[in-house]
Design an enzyme around this catalytic site. Structure first.
Site, PDB file in Angstrom:
ATOM      1  N   THR A 145      -3.358   3.748  -3.569  1.00 48.08           N
ATOM      2  CA  THR A 145      -4.477   2.721  -3.902  1.00 48.08           C
ATOM      3  C   THR A 145      -5.678   2.830  -2.922  1.00 48.08           C
ATOM      4  O   THR A 145      -5.072   2.634  -1.858  1.00 48.08           O
ATOM      5  CB  THR A 145      -3.338   0.844  -4.054  1.00 48.08           C
ATOM      6  OG1 THR A 145      -2.252   1.387  -4.548  1.00 48.08           O
ATOM      7  CG2 THR A 145      -4.728   0.451  -4.298  1.00 48.08           C
ATOM      8  N   LYS A 160      -6.242  -0.036 -11.613  1.00 54.04           N
ATOM      9  CA  LYS A 160      -5.589  -0.839 -10.744  1.00 54.04           C
ATOM     10  C   LYS A 160      -6.340  -1.828  -9.736  1.00 54.04           C
ATOM     11  O   LYS A 160      -5.700  -3.029  -9.646  1.00 54.04           O
ATOM     12  CB  LYS A 160      -4.890   0.315  -9.285  1.00 54.04           C
ATOM     13  CG  LYS A 160      -4.213  -0.660  -8.359  1.00 54.04           C
ATOM     14  CD  LYS A 160      -2.775  -0.688  -8.768  1.00 54.04           C
ATOM     15  CE  LYS A 160      -2.332  -1.062  -7.204  1.00 54.04           C
ATOM     16  NZ  LYS A 160      -0.706  -1.953  -8.089  1.00 54.04           N
ATOM     17  N   LYS A 217      -6.370  -5.786   1.096  1.00 51.92           N
ATOM     18  CA  LYS A 217      -6.501  -4.452   0.886  1.00 51.92           C
ATOM     19  C   LYS A 217      -7.390  -4.318  -0.349  1.00 51.92           C
ATOM     20  O   LYS A 217      -8.505  -3.809  -0.461  1.00 51.92           O
ATOM     21  CB  LYS A 217      -5.449  -3.502   1.737  1.00 51.92           C
ATOM     22  CG  LYS A 217      -6.380  -2.017   1.356  1.00 51.92           C
ATOM     23  CD  LYS A 217      -4.432  -1.315   1.000  1.00 51.92           C
ATOM     24  CE  LYS A 217      -4.509  -0.661   0.090  1.00 51.92           C
ATOM     25  NZ  LYS A 217      -4.412   0.402  -0.162  1.00 51.92           N
TER      26      LYS A 217
HETATM   27  P1  NAD Z   1       4.376   2.784   3.335  1.00 53.36           P
HETATM   28  O1  NAD Z   1       3.655   2.309   4.869  1.00 53.36           O
HETATM   29  O2  NAD Z   1       5.460   2.122   3.637  1.00 53.36           O
HETATM   30  O3  NAD Z   1       3.828   3.819   3.197  1.00 53.36           O
HETATM   31  C1  NAD Z   1       2.753   5.069   3.863  1.00 53.36           C
HETATM   32  C2  NAD Z   1       3.456   6.239   3.924  1.00 53.36           C
HETATM   33  O4  NAD Z   1       2.574   7.498   5.045  1.00 53.36           O
HETATM   34  C3  NAD Z   1       4.030   6.061   6.410  1.00 53.36           C
HETATM   35  O5  NAD Z   1       5.379   6.691   5.572  1.00 53.36           O
HETATM   36  C4  NAD Z   1       2.825   6.524   6.311  1.00 53.36           C
HETATM   37  O6  NAD Z   1       4.443   6.647   8.291  1.00 53.36           O
HETATM   38  C5  NAD Z   1       2.576   8.061   5.672  1.00 53.36           C
HETATM   39  N1  NAD Z   1       1.362   8.240   6.433  1.00 53.36           N
HETATM   40  C6  NAD Z   1       0.498   7.710   7.616  1.00 53.36           C
HETATM   41  N2  NAD Z   1      -0.520   8.190   7.281  1.00 53.36           N
HETATM   42  C7  NAD Z   1      -0.049   9.851   6.460  1.00 53.36           C
HETATM   43  C8  NAD Z   1      -0.656  10.694   6.656  1.00 53.36           C
HETATM   44  N3  NAD Z   1      -1.552  11.310   7.946  1.00 53.36           N
HETATM   45  N4  NAD Z   1       0.044  12.246   6.486  1.00 53.36           N
HETATM   46  C9  NAD Z   1       1.054  11.818   5.945  1.00 53.36           C
HETATM   47  N5  NAD Z   1       1.945  10.401   5.534  1.00 53.36           N
HETATM   48  C10 NAD Z   1       0.459   9.734   6.023  1.00 53.36           C
HETATM   49  O7  NAD Z   1       3.387   1.809   2.480  1.00 53.36           O
HETATM   50  P2  NAD Z   1       4.196   1.478   0.970  1.00 53.36           P
HETATM   51  O8  NAD Z   1       4.291   0.340   0.508  1.00 53.36           O
HETATM   52  O9  NAD Z   1       4.800   2.866   0.188  1.00 53.36           O
HETATM   53  O10 NAD Z   1       1.928   1.816  -0.185  1.00 53.36           O
HETATM   54  C11 NAD Z   1       1.783   3.495  -0.141  1.00 53.36           C
HETATM   55  C12 NAD Z   1       0.440   3.255  -0.678  1.00 53.36           C
HETATM   56  O11 NAD Z   1       1.140   3.059  -2.439  1.00 53.36           O
HETATM   57  C13 NAD Z   1      -0.273   2.476  -0.156  1.00 53.36           C
HETATM   58  O12 NAD Z   1      -1.914   2.556  -0.926  1.00 53.36           O
HETATM   59  C14 NAD Z   1      -0.453   0.664  -1.234  1.00 53.36           C
HETATM   60  O13 NAD Z   1      -0.990   0.021  -1.448  1.00 53.36           O
HETATM   61  C15 NAD Z   1       0.042   1.136  -2.475  1.00 53.36           C
HETATM   62  N6  NAD Z   1       0.986   0.480  -3.099  1.00 53.36           N
HETATM   63  C16 NAD Z   1       2.275  -0.227  -2.598  1.00 53.36           C
HETATM   64  C17 NAD Z   1       3.443  -1.252  -3.707  1.00 53.36           C
HETATM   65  C18 NAD Z   1       3.976  -2.160  -2.998  1.00 53.36           C
HETATM   66  O14 NAD Z   1       4.731  -2.792  -3.211  1.00 53.36           O
HETATM   67  N7  NAD Z   1       4.286  -1.964  -1.615  1.00 53.36           N
HETATM   68  C19 NAD Z   1       2.868  -1.183  -4.562  1.00 53.36           C
HETATM   69  C20 NAD Z   1       1.561  -0.226  -5.801  1.00 53.36           C
HETATM   70  C21 NAD Z   1       0.790   0.623  -4.432  1.00 53.36           C
END
Ligand code: NAD
Length: 296
Positions: free
Chosen positions: A96, A171, A246
């Site tokens: 997102t 979104k 965010k």
């Molecule tokens: P998270 O922090 O659990 O996972 C993100 C991952 O990205 C981490 O493991 C991190 O180490 C990795 N990362 C960071 N920088 C990186 C890089 N340069 N190269 C490769 N990997 C890298 O977060 P999440 O909950 O999995 O969310 C991910 C996305 O999904 C976000 O944009 C969030 O807004 C969106 N989202 C989350 C949810 C939810 O319920 N958690 C729901 C809908 C959307």
């Protein structure tokens, strides 16, 4: 079956990559966080040492990282995905992020002749595990047609929202509405407590009346009426307050750039930011009920 490079295998990306492997795709994963990478390798993924290495030989790439700056770095930076990808590789960013970054990155991909979609999701970690996410997809018809069969292994609803960036537009609108709805539900249940009205009774009325919303019927912020809601579990996420702030900032950015007045969105952002500043960032966003109660 496709060879898929998967970058960012955290709370969402991890289970999404697992579902691709369940569908017999080969996944090569990269994440700078050792524990996240080790978990997906343990589940059967090939380990890559960088984003560019994960993209090598891939038919398709999925990225699922925290925010816009990560997406810019991974796609556009030195050794980035756009430089590393072979001409036929399909790029799918499911993070997102802001609409402008999504459009800029898609533009850079197009300059190299690469198909790309922005495909943010709704449905949370539960939906990621169950493979029932909703994908909101921005990109050309051709890119959408290529992305759809892969996204179907991770989601139940795949919606084409229009050209590049429109997935992110859908979104931010959705999540701004969710935050506003949740604050309304929170105020209603707080008022009910103070009026001596039983929470279950209020739920039974509202869940079948004009006050109904997903925030009340699936994610009720008081314990009891919806057993699976985070309120029954000390507000463990779910969807963190940090993430909601965010997304509300992304909505504000989009509103400012498009000249749209979103006063309720701005108020929801201010209240959520106040809640986060009191140390509630890692908790589920529905824990905002505690801040509203305390302000009474
Ligand atoms: P998270 O922090 O659990 O996972 C993100 C991952 O990205 C981490 O493991 C991190 O180490 C990795 N990362 C960071 N920088 C990186 C890089 N340069 N190269 C490769 N990997 C890298 O977060 P999440 O909950 O999995 O969310 C991910 C996305 O999904 C976000 O944009 C969030 O807004 C969106 N989202 C989350 C949810 C939810 O319920 N958690 C729901 C809908 C959307």
């Amino acid at each position: 079956m496709a060879r898929i490079g998967f970058i960012g295998v955290g709370n969402m990306g991890g289970p999404m990559a697992r579902n691709l492997m369940k569908a017999q795709h080969t996944v090569t994963a990269f994440d700078p966080l050792d524990t996240a990478l080790a978990a997906i390798v343990e589940a059967g993924a090939v380990q890559a040492t960088s984003a560019a290495a994960a993209v090598e030989g891939a038919d398709a790439v999925v990225t699922m990282v925290p925010a816009g700056p990560h997406v810019r770095e991974i796609y556009l930076g030195a050794g980035g995905i756009i430089a590393a990808a072979a001409p036929e590789t399909l790029l799918m960013d499911c993070s997102t992020i802001d609409v402008t970054t999504a459009r800029n990155v898609a533009g850079a991909a197009a300059e190299r002749g690469l198909d790309m979609v922005d495909a943010p999701v709704s449905g949370g970690t539960g939906g990621a595990i169950a493979g029932t996410l909703t994908f909101m997809v921005g990109g050309s018809e051709a890119a959408f047609a290529k992305a759809r069969p892969i996204l179907e292994h991770m989601g139940a609803r795949i919606v084409h929202c229009g050209p590049a960036g429109n997935g992110q537009a859908a979104k931010v609108c959705n999540n701004m509405m969710l935050a506003i709805n949740m604050l309304g539900v929170v105020e209603g249940f707080t008022l009910a407590d103070n009026l001596g009205l039983d929470r279950q009774v209020l739920f039974d009325v509202v869940a079948n009346s004009s006050g109904q919303s997903w925030a009340v019927s699936s994610y009720c912020p008081v314990p009891g009426p919806v057993p699976a809601s985070p309120a029954n579990n000390g507000f463990q996420p779910g969807f963190t307050a940090d993430m909601m702030v965010k997304d509300l900032r992304l909505a504000r950015d989009a509103a400012m750039k498009s000249g749209t007045g979103t006063p309720m969105g701005a108020l929801a952002e201010a209240l959520m930011a106040l809640h986060v500043s009191a140390g509630n960032g890692p908790r589920d966003f529905s824990s905002i009920i505690e801040t509203i109660r305390a302000g009474g």
